[in-house]
Design an enzyme around this catalytic site. Sequence first.
Site, mmCIF file in Angstrom:
data_model
loop_
_atom_site.group_PDB
_atom_site.id
_atom_site.type_symbol
_atom_site.label_atom_id
_atom_site.label_comp_id
_atom_site.label_asym_id
_atom_site.label_seq_id
_atom_site.Cartn_x
_atom_site.Cartn_y
_atom_site.Cartn_z
ATOM 1 N N CYS A 135 0.771 -1.128 0.018
ATOM 2 C CA CYS A 135 0.029 0.108 0.105
ATOM 3 C C CYS A 135 1.036 1.363 0.071
ATOM 4 O O CYS A 135 1.258 1.674 1.074
ATOM 5 C CB CYS A 135 -0.906 0.081 1.362
ATOM 6 S SG CYS A 135 -2.202 1.378 1.267
ATOM 7 N N CYS A 138 -0.431 3.952 1.917
ATOM 8 C CA CYS A 138 -0.297 3.971 3.475
ATOM 9 C C CYS A 138 1.100 4.425 3.908
ATOM 10 O O CYS A 138 1.323 4.899 4.817
ATOM 11 C CB CYS A 138 -0.733 2.645 4.059
ATOM 12 S SG CYS A 138 -2.286 1.837 3.078
ATOM 13 N N ASP A 139 2.020 3.823 3.034
ATOM 14 C CA ASP A 139 3.590 3.664 3.562
ATOM 15 C C ASP A 139 4.437 4.547 2.897
ATOM 16 O O ASP A 139 5.610 4.804 3.120
ATOM 17 C CB ASP A 139 3.917 2.496 3.552
ATOM 18 C CG ASP A 139 3.240 1.416 4.352
ATOM 19 O OD1 ASP A 139 2.784 1.818 5.629
ATOM 20 O OD2 ASP A 139 3.083 0.299 3.885
#
Length: 334
Positions: A135, A138-139
């Site tokens: 992701c 997300c990261d």
Amino acid sequence: MAIKRAQVVILGSGCAGLTAAIYTARANLSPVVLEGREAGGQLMWTTTVENFPGFPEGVLGPDLIDNMRKQAQKFGADTRFEHADEVDFSKRPFVIRTSDAEYHADSVIIATGATAKTLGLPSEMHFMGSGVSTCATCDGAFYKGKVVALVGGGDSAAEEATFLTRFADKVYLIHRRDRLRASKIMADRLLANPKVIPLWNTAVEDVIGSEEPHRHVTGIRIKNLDSGNVSEMAIDGLFLAIGHKPNTEVFGEQLAKTEGGFLLTRSAMAWKGTASDPAWSETYPNYATSTSSEGVFACGDVVDTHYRQAITAAGTGCASALDCEKWLESLHKS
Ligand code: NAP
């Protein structure tokens, strides 16, 4: 084992499942929501969601889910942290077994979502969450000023690699073919970005890293699929954007699926031009979200090979709830 009767059991608690829960609860159907192993679904792994209508400043994925769950509970949904281990859709009431209880349901709404695919390398799982990620949204922010690689060639790869250029100094795009399958506009935008370095006809063979001072990735071993040459390259993070696997294993052969394992619904059949099959068009004429088993409906990413957005999942969750409500009503009329 406790047996619980329900008019509707909803499997899954992402945007689709919780929207179906809000609608069926408001229709006084007292839905039971079995949240599944990844309660909240993919939004739980997201930071800010900027494209869900109604939130001009964006909303954190986990907050959006939390609010949807509270909204469903407010109208009477019974949400449970249980996972369906076994289902029997061969007769009604349908049976769903979890480790805690057996549910006998007049109808079922499946919203079990999809899980990101991985390459199948042991080292990739070892470093998952410590330098390997599925992701980018997300990261990505952890890689400011760093060098990353992203595997994949579809729209997700194009979107996520472009997103990573906001943070990373260099983004290697590793694809097993010599061209992207992403839509032209997204592919062109990606390849025009000076931070993006495509490595065509290339596969990742291993993820290399260290445990000191904490587990982290230092590089990857890659293979050129034309020449067979194997080499190592230094990177700080590896992102995977190679598609999603629908969470449909528990249904076995009981429901019709696509080759990729996504559930087929009547609307998908109509879209593919196969809805003239009498088994689909005559038995369930009005229920676009019906699966191949009458009384079992499906929505969200478990049926969606194309859009995969939070808002489309919520939309089909709503449609499933309305179909389910109408279908239950039709049982009482006949
Ligand atoms: P996808 O279209 O299935 O693409 C997956 C990519 O990963 C393909 O390029 C595939 O290679 C590669 N791949 C698969 N398994 C691999 C493996 N084991 N090793 C290396 N590479 C592998 O998946 P997606 O990009 O997630 O998109 C899914 C759907 O959502 C698509 O319909 C897409 O259009 C849609 N989507 C739309 C948007 C948007 O419009 N904003 C954004 C994201 C996704 P091959 O090319 O060789 O098969």
